[in-house]
Design a protein around this motif. Sequence first.
Motif, PDB file in Angstrom:
ATOM      1  N   UNK A 160       7.323   8.793   5.273  1.00  0.00           N
ATOM      2  CA  UNK A 160       6.318   9.016   6.309  1.00  0.00           C
ATOM      3  C   UNK A 160       5.225   9.927   5.754  1.00  0.00           C
ATOM      4  N   UNK A 161       4.690   9.536   4.597  1.00  0.00           N
ATOM      5  CA  UNK A 161       3.653  10.352   3.935  1.00  0.00           C
ATOM      6  C   UNK A 161       2.335  10.261   4.685  1.00  0.00           C
ATOM      7  N   UNK A 162       1.523  11.276   4.456  1.00  0.00           N
ATOM      8  CA  UNK A 162       0.165  11.234   5.026  1.00  0.00           C
ATOM      9  C   UNK A 162      -0.779  10.800   3.907  1.00  0.00           C
ATOM     10  N   UNK A 163      -1.507   9.735   4.123  1.00  0.00           N
ATOM     11  CA  UNK A 163      -2.502   9.288   3.141  1.00  0.00           C
ATOM     12  C   UNK A 163      -3.605   8.521   3.871  1.00  0.00           C
ATOM     13  N   UNK A 164      -4.781   8.354   3.201  1.00  0.00           N
ATOM     14  CA  UNK A 164      -5.870   7.666   3.899  1.00  0.00           C
ATOM     15  C   UNK A 164      -5.507   6.229   4.227  1.00  0.00           C
ATOM     16  N   UNK A 165      -6.152   5.681   5.250  1.00  0.00           N
ATOM     17  CA  UNK A 165      -5.870   4.289   5.642  1.00  0.00           C
ATOM     18  C   UNK A 165      -6.362   3.336   4.559  1.00  0.00           C
ATOM     19  N   UNK A 166      -5.749   2.191   4.491  1.00  0.00           N
ATOM     20  CA  UNK A 166      -6.189   1.162   3.560  1.00  0.00           C
ATOM     21  C   UNK A 166      -7.576   0.660   4.003  1.00  0.00           C
ATOM     22  N   UNK A 220       0.837  -1.206   0.000  1.00  0.00           N
ATOM     23  CA  UNK A 220       0.000   0.000   0.000  1.00  0.00           C
ATOM     24  C   UNK A 220       0.871   1.255   0.000  1.00  0.00           C
ATOM     25  N   UNK A 221       1.933   1.209   0.774  1.00  0.00           N
ATOM     26  CA  UNK A 221       2.868   2.344   0.837  1.00  0.00           C
ATOM     27  C   UNK A 221       3.500   2.581  -0.535  1.00  0.00           C
ATOM     28  N   UNK A 275      -0.503   4.328 -12.505  1.00  0.00           N
ATOM     29  CA  UNK A 275      -1.188   4.306 -11.203  1.00  0.00           C
ATOM     30  C   UNK A 275      -2.387   5.251 -11.215  1.00  0.00           C
ATOM     31  N   UNK A 276      -2.240   6.366 -11.911  1.00  0.00           N
ATOM     32  CA  UNK A 276      -3.331   7.350 -11.952  1.00  0.00           C
ATOM     33  C   UNK A 276      -4.533   6.831 -12.741  1.00  0.00           C
ATOM     34  N   UNK A 324       3.721   5.705  -5.747  1.00  0.00           N
ATOM     35  CA  UNK A 324       3.485   5.888  -7.189  1.00  0.00           C
ATOM     36  C   UNK A 324       2.497   7.033  -7.433  1.00  0.00           C
ATOM     37  N   UNK A 325       1.452   7.087  -6.602  1.00  0.00           N
ATOM     38  CA  UNK A 325       0.469   8.174  -6.754  1.00  0.00           C
ATOM     39  C   UNK A 325       1.138   9.531  -6.516  1.00  0.00           C
ATOM     40  N   UNK A 326       1.974   9.582  -5.477  1.00  0.00           N
ATOM     41  CA  UNK A 326       2.634  10.858  -5.154  1.00  0.00           C
ATOM     42  C   UNK A 326       3.557  11.295  -6.288  1.00  0.00           C
TER      43      UNK A 326
END
Length: 319
Positions: free
Chosen positions: A271-277, A151-152, A165-166, A157-159
């Motif tokens: 240590x990115x901030x993203x929504x939980x899986x 997931x990370x 990925x997009x 890839x999104x970042x």
Amino acid sequence: EYPEGFEKVQKSIQGGDLFFTILMNPNPCQDPRHQAILPPTLNCTNMTLPNLLILGPQKTGSTALANFLTLHPNVSQNSPIPGSFEEVQFFGGANYLKGIDWYLSNFQNASIIFEKSATYFDNPVAPKQASSLIPNTKLVVILQNPTQRAYSWFQHLLAHKDPSALTAASFSEILEENPPETLRKIRQRCISGGRYVHHLGKWLEHFSLAQIMFIDADELRDEPARVLTALAKWLDLPDFPFETHLRYSPSKGFHCRLIEGKTKCLGESKGRKYPKMSDVEREKLDKIFGLDNSALYKFLRKNRLKIPNWLEESVRIRA
Ligand code: A3P
């Protein structure tokens, strides 16, 4: 005809046969014939080759581990390499063709000279090339829950606005058994690094188990000073008070270096901030990694190595 040091290898990749050449860079100082023709830039009495490789895989906390290890005064890391996230990425990569001279030019002498290239762990050629040049090196592998790691990696890839990925409607779409063609490579990249025993097998063909230290990624995240102290001991380094140089940053949500009373954290990409899986995504991934996790559990048990909590939990749920 292949010159000495070249090998022709046949690999079967997804059914098709692919021929390629592995260029081997053995240590020239171990062969008198090579020594006799060395360029003056290669000095066999003072060769600064690494004696520690941090293998990753990617997204396991390898940057934090490397960054914190350099706090120790008897440790040196490679000089940062532009264009490859500061990593040398020598074994199994395009930089290998730059040769030993180039590799050596990245290091400075110290008791422990190390490089961390998170591309090494799941690279099929890296173990053989690494053992050819630095057969006595120590290796570190970080054991992260492969579900979390995948997931990370997708968030990474999104970042980076990865075009494939997009195009994914969701992370779930990537995890389907037969995702659309454009997403297949991403699926493979999310999953590959988490197949621990599969890749470890390749390293163990060339290195002994005693040369490898396994680190639990959760312990590294929560108690980095304790992990670094154990690593330093394993490396026969003098004691160093890592705990006085690291501090938890509530805003970052991770430990950071403490410099003159201020925390200096890793950059935004760590240590990115993203929504939980979602639970559905987690279940799909746990299923994908089920057999790999069981194999890792058996491997660690058989070799009397510590089993991370996340692995105990994953095997318990499957049972
Ligand atoms: P996320 O950004 O997805 O949270 P690597 O350096 O091997 O690519 O690993 C990146 C991951 O290291 C991050 O993934 C984060 O979870 C983890 N990590 C562990 N300790 C950290 C620390 N002290 N600072 C930042 N990230 C850390």
